[in-house]
Design a protein around this motif. Structure first.
Motif, PDB file in Angstrom:
ATOM      1  N   GLU A 284       3.577  47.641  -4.434  1.00 47.60           N
ATOM      2  CA  GLU A 284       4.531  46.809  -3.709  1.00 47.60           C
ATOM      3  C   GLU A 284       3.887  46.269  -2.431  1.00 47.60           C
ATOM      4  N   THR A 301      10.422  42.731  -0.899  1.00 50.21           N
ATOM      5  CA  THR A 301       9.535  43.664  -1.577  1.00 50.21           C
ATOM      6  C   THR A 301       9.004  43.001  -2.838  1.00 50.21           C
ATOM      7  N   ILE A 302       7.749  42.596  -2.781  1.00 51.33           N
ATOM      8  CA  ILE A 302       7.112  41.978  -3.944  1.00 51.33           C
ATOM      9  C   ILE A 302       6.549  43.105  -4.815  1.00 51.33           C
ATOM     10  N   MET A 303       6.907  43.079  -6.073  1.00 47.61           N
ATOM     11  CA  MET A 303       6.446  44.114  -6.985  1.00 47.61           C
ATOM     12  C   MET A 303       5.299  43.556  -7.830  1.00 47.61           C
TER      13      MET A 303
ATOM     14  N   LEU C 296       5.457  35.552  -5.037  1.00 52.51           N
ATOM     15  CA  LEU C 296       6.018  35.947  -3.733  1.00 52.51           C
ATOM     16  C   LEU C 296       7.489  36.313  -3.858  1.00 52.51           C
ATOM     17  N   ARG C 297       7.939  36.531  -5.098  1.00 55.37           N
ATOM     18  CA  ARG C 297       9.351  36.868  -5.289  1.00 55.37           C
ATOM     19  C   ARG C 297       9.595  38.360  -5.076  1.00 55.37           C
ATOM     20  N   GLY C 298      10.777  38.657  -4.597  1.00 53.21           N
ATOM     21  CA  GLY C 298      11.150  40.050  -4.424  1.00 53.21           C
ATOM     22  C   GLY C 298      12.485  40.119  -3.711  1.00 53.21           C
ATOM     23  N   PHE C 299      13.120  41.269  -3.797  1.00 53.01           N
ATOM     24  CA  PHE C 299      14.362  41.455  -3.050  1.00 53.01           C
ATOM     25  C   PHE C 299      14.029  41.534  -1.566  1.00 53.01           C
TER      26      PHE C 299
END
Lengths: 376, 376, 376, 376
Positions: A284, A301-303, C296-299
């Motif tokens: 992450e 939070t990029i996984m 660059l996606r994420g919560f």
């Protein structure tokens, strides 16, 4: 395999890191399209029986109790050194002299002058080298570097780096080789070198620093009973740094951080955003973009997923997670790519020397209680 | 109310902090069994119209544009100062001279000598004083202190403290009073004093330190356009510290930490455990106990509940969470308890002086680039 | 105050919720520019001594042991009911008949028919009403609603809602009024109504459902010793739902979720994004945007700040956090705004009835082990 | 190697799962002391060129385009099936008939009757079988099972299980084989089987259930353009369950949960504690113990370390983390241990059949809109 050129590996050291390197080669050969057919040719260890056991379990063809035989072995192209760091210099220089490429576990050497000698030998001989600062091989670390390089978070201003664990927190834990001053130092030398590596990788050269090395457990029992021995190396070292690009920051190495198992963490703040990372969740990366719409800003939070280079070689979908040993496979791939004539991506001996210089300088600064410039 | 003795409050300053203090008194009176009937008697502000507006919205009986009238007002027992810190000294010393008790927002004064003068005046007069380091009033902070005092995490060895926000991160943000060197400094003076307060509260006195204060945004536009002004105060200050009890650590104050809103964080490692806290989730405290059964160890997230003193005054069950303004109500309760003759729990002027001494010394250390001892 | 019209409040019930409402009024008057001058006129409780104690501690002018006196009291404009829910109907209907506005704690009534009766009485009389589903008043809940309404996360497809606590997890915890079937049920009636409220608030009307109510602790000791009593109400109820807008989902109410203190959580997935929330950290909302750049996606964790309406009334900067009692102040503000002639924002009796209908229907569905349509 | 008995592996399928199995065998041979010398003998794929490419990259000795040749190959002891699940039955039954041991990727078969046929064939022949529900092989999953078995969290009462991802969330994503009803279903069949496996592994047999399967994206474009095709399988299925041991709970399978990458999560509540897990951080397990001292209770995050069986085979210290492919290596080790005569730990065909029965029954329940008993 078949039409690829064979590359023969001679691995010295059958301990934890030897196993990790062997796994790295075996896995790299399966997940990447390597430029070579990897031949796990010889396992070497001063303990011949251990070498033979490791040969069998790790899948090498031959074993030896004398690492020097690798030097003249025509089947060996790469010498991979995973022994204690006090042995690195002698082995690496012999390997370079013998015309082998050298892959060496971190830290490069107990002291910078030895690391410099190794670096210069490799440079003179045109040897391809690599030092095993494997946390740098993490796809999320690559993403952090790319985000910084792209300007996404603007000009970098602040760095906070930590490498804290707790394997020496128990005062009843016995005196071991880790505490031997001959190893170059304590927590900073052992694990702090990792956070210097990360700082340089992401922010760039450090220009000056001041450090404070401290001992918290002043005496430890000898193994096997019978008295105790004074501790002479640092349990924790904290460093204030100034980078060449104008950024400033701090680093900490700490092996008595009770509860922390792998706090290789950084926080980087730029003029337009921030990055937050912990090795304890190394699949992450957290990113903050000041340009996000007002009211909707926050660290995301990029996984790790297949869209992040190298991850996809291991897992077809995001969220599956790669493991520590997979980082070694990426390290192997980078090294072999350089051996095949590609650019050297990872930390080579020259970089290992730069990191060691910082470790040495930090100790010197702590003794002098003064800011010191990093020599060119 | 009725049979309790009345206590008359005169509040100076009608801005954000004035409002927070007024809320603190009003809420404290409802949730705690205070020793006094609180009388919100007079709201003072140099801007008389602002004083009158605040009087109405915050529920005071009278308003004034001249704070000096409080000094001779027989209905006033407590003078509560929430003005910019350059005004604290004059107001506090006048209030002490007038025989009032004094509750003053942090930091106590721009420089330690002024803080000392205030402290000595209060000591000589027997005045009850308090400085508004309200993060110390958090039930989870009290729990941390109690865990440390009980020996639950053993001897304290390491402290890492941060107070980072990003309200000055944007280089286009204009020059404001926060940047005026007359205020005593920049990020360290403004928010770093909080983390010094926490360090002393939990670990104890600091014996020596070395600091590095840096400016990242060297020039800022003037408000209203028309040119810019050079920045002379620190955007970030990092400090290495040694505590009297043998613990060592680091602190950071940073107001350009893009993405951080209230990173008042600490990590404390002892010989038997660790504590981790962030003000961004201040109803939680993380605890690691090395004595937990092997295989079941880990940082546990303790959530504030009625079993933690003071929380239950606000919420009947855990997980509901108290808010920032509730911390002010606890602060008010502690202050009034001391005024009523009880022990002074919280940071009084003497403690505010100790904190200010550290701030001043850190700046001096940064200029001198040297370790400095904290004077007794 | 002065030129604003006075509004007289009569509060019935001096327990936890009575205190929370009193704090709500007191704080709302200070942080918001209310349309009225709030007069905390009368505190009522069947226990006259308790009423008097609460009067003094919470700042009411008068106290009474007979709530019916409020009905004819010309100084009372609003009757605020915080008694056990079996008493809500009688009190509310009397208050409506007496021409008072009514603010009533949740749930509106033990059963939907009573809630309907209350709703129709209010509608006929033109009474302004409000039910205290205070979690809906959270600025982050407002943000979630706004994000959904704006289309930011696309068409809503999935909802997962939980309200789990553990205050009944201990089998040794005695039989209490919460377990009395006359209260309308167990966990679902007590805390599950909150999650139905959230589901309707964010996703809209529910068309049909099937539920499973279970008892885990079948018998509990009587208070004061002397035997035990069988438990007849649900420890947990789980519900599958279909919304009118095509979304589908599940809800759970659980008061034996050992370790959970305030797991009022939801996850909402739309065609273009997702939202994740937990009441245990209610100053935060997590948002995922499928439109963010690949890689660059994420919560992202959005932290409540002044840019989110209502938060700024309490705290001038992000990260400070509002508390549970502050939600009540927002609730009070919304109610008084409606009393002053503005639109009713919050859950009124009609909405309280809709929520109660879902609770009743879920129990009926569980008994019938069948999907049931929600009657219009 | 050397004195161990050789075991010949024939792997069918060279896609993502074929590669993961090959890595599993290669890594298992290096990190565990397996009872056999593993011989990666033959790689089979209907596409002969793909088989040959995989042979070379994954390190098999031979390749074939005809999987049936494995049946009569005396060098093959184990047939490992990683093909689409519609092919599992035919291959497995032929392998069993040929006297081979069978390791088969999940789910066992599209429908329970086929799974039963496979199970009975294996039972009759005494074949060692395994189904690849690899999440069960996680050391943290083993820890959860051990914590439950030890009574540490008391009697299990509540289970909440989720398997949510978002790979089908985009309505523009084309119609693929995953949407073919011949595969046995949609989200529940594909990923929901994992969460049924976890539920049975940790809590035990399920006695009855009611499910709701829904379609959110009703039509998807055909690959290569030219129109679209109606979707007939579930995008999400939610299930209420009752376990044989009295526990109750819910499960959700969802492949349109925008933002979720690997939400294989569970929460388990017992009479004395709770467990919380997410596969997105699968090297961690959260534990709550009601027996911890009052005021110090909370969910603790246990990080996988060498004290948790199997982790230490991969990493010498905690916090390093194993990866997804390492779970496959543990799976291989368990299977080969059973082949060598040890007990079968992991999910065998009989367990695969039980899981498939639940999947089928859930779909039947959804169609019938009724609770159904799980047949013995």
């Amino acid at each position: 395999m078949g039409d690829k050129k064979r590359i023969g590996i001679g691995l010295i050291g059958s301990g934890f890191m030897g196993k990790a390197h062997a796994l790295g080669f075996a896995t790299a050969a399966r997940v990447f399209d390597l430029p070579f057919e990897v031949d796990l040719a010889v396992m070497a260890d001063i303990d011949e029986a251990a070498a033979e056991r490791a040969r069998r379990s790790l899948g090498f063809r031959r074993a030896t109790g004398d690492w020097r035989t690798l030097l003249t072995d025509p089947e060996i192209d790469v010498i991979d050194i995973t022994t204690p760091n006090v042995l690195h210099r002698e082995m690496a220089i012999a390997a370079i002299a013998a015309g082998k490429h050298v892959y060496c576990e971190k830290p490069l050497a107990p002291r910078a002058p030895e690391a410099l000698e190794m670096t210069e030998a490799a440079r003179a001989a045109g040897t391809i080298t690599q030092v095993g600062f494997n946390y740098l091989k993490n796809p999320m670390m690559a993403l952090a570097k790319e985000i910084i390089a792209s300007g996404e978070i603007g000009e970098i201003r602040s760095f906070r780096g930590i490498h804290a664990e707790d394997y020496m927190a128990d005062a009843a834990a016995p005196w071991t080789w880790r505490l031997d001053p001959a190893g170059g130092g304590g927590a900073l030398a052992d694990i702090g070198s990792h956070i210097f590596a990360t700082a340089r990788h992401l922010v760039g050269p450090i220009e000056s620093l001041i450090a404070d090395s401290v001992i918290a457990v002043h005496e430890r029992p000898l193994l096997g009973g019978g008295g105790s021995r004074a501790v002479e190396v640092d349990d924790a070292t904290r460093v204030l740094v100034r980078f060449a690009n104008g950024a400033t920051g701090s680093l900490e190495a700490n092996w008595i951080a009770t509860g922390r198992k792998m706090q290789h963490d950084f926080e980087i703040y730029g003029s337009k955003g921030g990055l937050v990372f912990t090795q304890e969740r190394f699949n992450e990366l957290k990113l903050y973009r000041a340009d996000d719409p007002k009211g909707l800003r926050g660290f995301r939070t990029i996984m790790a997923g297949p869209e992040h280079p190298d991850y996809g070689a291991f897992c077809v979908a995001p969220g599956h997670q790669i493991g520590f040993n997979d980082l070694k496979a990426i390290e192997v791939r980078d090294f072999l790519a350089a051996v095949a004539g590609g650019p050297m991506i990872g930390p080579d001996f020259a970089e290992g020397f730069e990191i060691q210089k910082l470790v040495d300088l930090a100790y010197e600064s702590s003794r002098a209680q003064a800011w010191l410039k990093v020599p060119a």
